[in-house]
Scaffold this motif. Structure first.
Motif, short mmCIF file in Angstrom:
data_model
loop_
_atom_site.label_atom_id
_atom_site.label_comp_id
_atom_site.label_asym_id
_atom_site.label_seq_id
_atom_site.Cartn_x
_atom_site.Cartn_y
_atom_site.Cartn_z
N THR A 43 0.57 -1.41 -0.13
CA THR A 43 -0.20 -0.26 -0.11
C THR A 43 0.57 1.54 -0.12
O THR A 43 0.67 2.83 -0.74
CB THR A 43 -1.02 -0.35 0.84
N ASN A 49 -9.14 5.44 -5.78
CA ASN A 49 -7.96 4.53 -4.92
C ASN A 49 -9.39 3.94 -4.34
O ASN A 49 -10.07 4.32 -3.08
CB ASN A 49 -7.34 5.11 -3.92
N ASP A 75 -10.21 0.56 -1.71
CA ASP A 75 -9.74 -0.67 -0.93
C ASP A 75 -10.85 -2.04 -0.67
O ASP A 75 -11.82 -1.62 -0.51
CB ASP A 75 -9.31 -0.02 0.50
N ASP A 99 -6.41 -1.83 -3.55
CA ASP A 99 -6.12 -2.23 -2.75
C ASP A 99 -6.53 -3.48 -2.36
O ASP A 99 -7.48 -3.53 -1.78
CB ASP A 99 -5.76 -1.18 -1.85
N VAL A 102 -3.22 -5.21 -6.65
CA VAL A 102 -2.29 -4.82 -5.32
C VAL A 102 -3.44 -6.23 -4.57
O VAL A 102 -4.50 -5.91 -4.36
CB VAL A 102 -2.60 -3.96 -3.93
#
Length: 459
Positions: free
Chosen positions: A169, A188, A190, A259, A299
């Motif tokens: 991250t 972004n 998550d 992410d 990610v």
């Protein structure tokens, strides 16, 4: 005097911003902490000895390692030979006119680049990702340059993989920051933040959540119902929403950073639809210009264990980036940032032997050592106990193993041998995601001696 000092500080902030912008433009990493500290000292007409004493570095490290590289980088930028003696003058002549031009600098970012000695000597407790303005981030220069170059390519896909707490991250934040410097739109997401109920339902609810969140981050009205058609299905609706609404509404590339993608792995019905969709967008960029605006950064902690055909998976295309443990050199560099001089390397070797170079474990140790909360001997003696600095980290893993006995059995098998052993794929996936093992072909060993000591004592 105060007015002059303030003006000088503003000039230096502008110069630091300009230097870093030019470095990033040429795919070079920005100034590191030591270089910034030295440049601040030179700007204030301080000697190497004074800078070293105030910042906690050794004189030899600053004068023979940091200074030559700093002057070389600045010389490349301004096209003039820079030395300690002429550094301030050259910066004022060559960069001040550029730094005061709005076209070449964004003053709102300057606070990220000018790091005070107070910040350096009073660090926050290391937890989670390393913020953009932190002086304690260890650059992975080769990797960063590779990713920066990749996201400038139309339709790029970058996959950043590593176990927990290895710096994924932190790297992603810097990639997003670089994209913003290129005037990209950035989003972004998550995926740990998705409600369990959304993931437990069907793909339609998840894709609507996905699209709505991206629209909000782009300051667009979601307008989902204008593009969602039950007759076409949720995946086609999502694709049309992206192509005809989101990508058409922006005038620059879009960096979409996802992410904790591995969180979706645990919901196979969602994963089997979502990941092929991402792969299809990557393939579309080869045929349709509008999709070339999209740059994906994915990610995740482990390889996907959801069975996908090779032509459907986004995990075997694009640029793969594998983050590993810190090298001995990186450990020594981080110690320098905290004002610890391990010139003989003995302490660094001891820490590496215990932690295996695990970034979070290394950082936590150096933080406590710099505060003199604990000596190296005490740290190593208590590392694997409930009174040591790693107690929370170890207990967190222990709770997870207690919840899943098959993982605990696998760990105990690893404790009882020094040889790599074969694990079931899903067990290997979960232990790797936790960062407890390292792979050796199709087999695995414990990631570091700390885990061997701790879990060995649990038998």
């Amino acid at each position: 005097m105060d007015t002059k000092r303030t003006a000088d500080s503003i000039k230096l902030d502008f110069i630091l911003e300009t230097i870093n912008c030019k470095l990033l433009e040429t795919k070079n990493p920005p100034l590191n902490t030591a270089e910034i500290m030295l440049l601040q000292g030179i700007w204030d007409n301080k000697t190497y000895n004074i800078v070293a004493e105030e910042a906690g570095y050794s004189y030899g490290y600053l004068s023979s390692v940091v200074a030559p590289e700093l002057f070389r980088r600045i010389s490349d930028i301004i096209g003039q030979r820079v030395t300690k003696k002429n550094c301030r003058m050259q910066l004022q002549i060559c960069l001040i006119p550029q730094a005061t031009s709005k076209k070449n600098v964004r003053p709102q970012h300057s606070e990220k680049l000018s790091i005070s000695i107070t910040q350096l000597m009073s660090p926050n407790f290391p937890s989670g990702c390393i913020s953009l303005n932190s002086p304690f981030y260890i650059q992975r220069s080769d990797i960063e340059k590779q990713v920066y170059a990749e996201i400038e390519k139309p339709g790029a896909l970058v996959r950043i993989k590593a176990p927990q707490e290895m710096g994924k991250t932190s790297l992603m934040l810097r990639v997003i920051s670089y994209a913003e410097r290129l005037d990209y739109c950035t989003v972004n997401l998550d995926l740990q933040q998705v409600d369990k109920k959304i993931l437990s339902d069907d793909i339609n609810k998840f894709l609507r959540w996905f699209c709505a969140n991206i629209a909000y981050q782009l300051n667009l009205e979601p307008n989902l119902d204008d593009y969602w058609d039950e007759a076409l299905g949720s995946k086609i609706s999502c694709r049309l929403y992206f192509r005809n609404y989101l990508l058409q509404s922006i005038n620059s590339p879009l960096l979409l950073a996802l992410d904790e993608v591995n969180h979706i792995f645990e919901y196979p019905e969602i994963a089997e639809d979502f990941f092929p969709l991402l792969r299809s967008w990557y393939e579309e960029a080869k045929r349709q210009p509008v999709w070339q605006k999209l740059r994906l950064v994915v990610v995740h902690s482990t390889e996907i264990y959801v069975p996908l055909q090779l032509k459907q998976s986004p995990f075997n295309v694009g640029l793969p980036i594998q983050l590993g443990s810190f090298s001995l050199e990186a450990v020594l560099e981080l110690a320098q940032f905290y004002g610890i001089n391990w010139s003989d390397g003995e302490e660094a070797h001891l820490l590496m032997a215990t932690t295996g170079g695990h970034p979070a474990l290394v950082h936590l140790a150096i933080y406590h050592l710099s505060r003199e909360d604990v000596t190296m001997r005490q740290l190593l003696e208590t590392a694997a106990t409930s009174t040591g600095i790693y107690a929370y980290h170890l207990r967190r893993h222990q709770v997870k193993l207690e919840e899943e006995p098959e993982l605990a059995i696998a760990v105990q098998n690893l404790v009882n041998t020094n040889e790599p052993i074969l694990l079931e794929p899903i067990i290997a996936y979960k232990l790797s995601s936790m960062g407890l093992i390292k792979s050796d072909g199709n087999k695995a060993t414990l990631a570091c001696d700390l885990y061997r000591q701790y879990f060995g004592s649990q038998q």
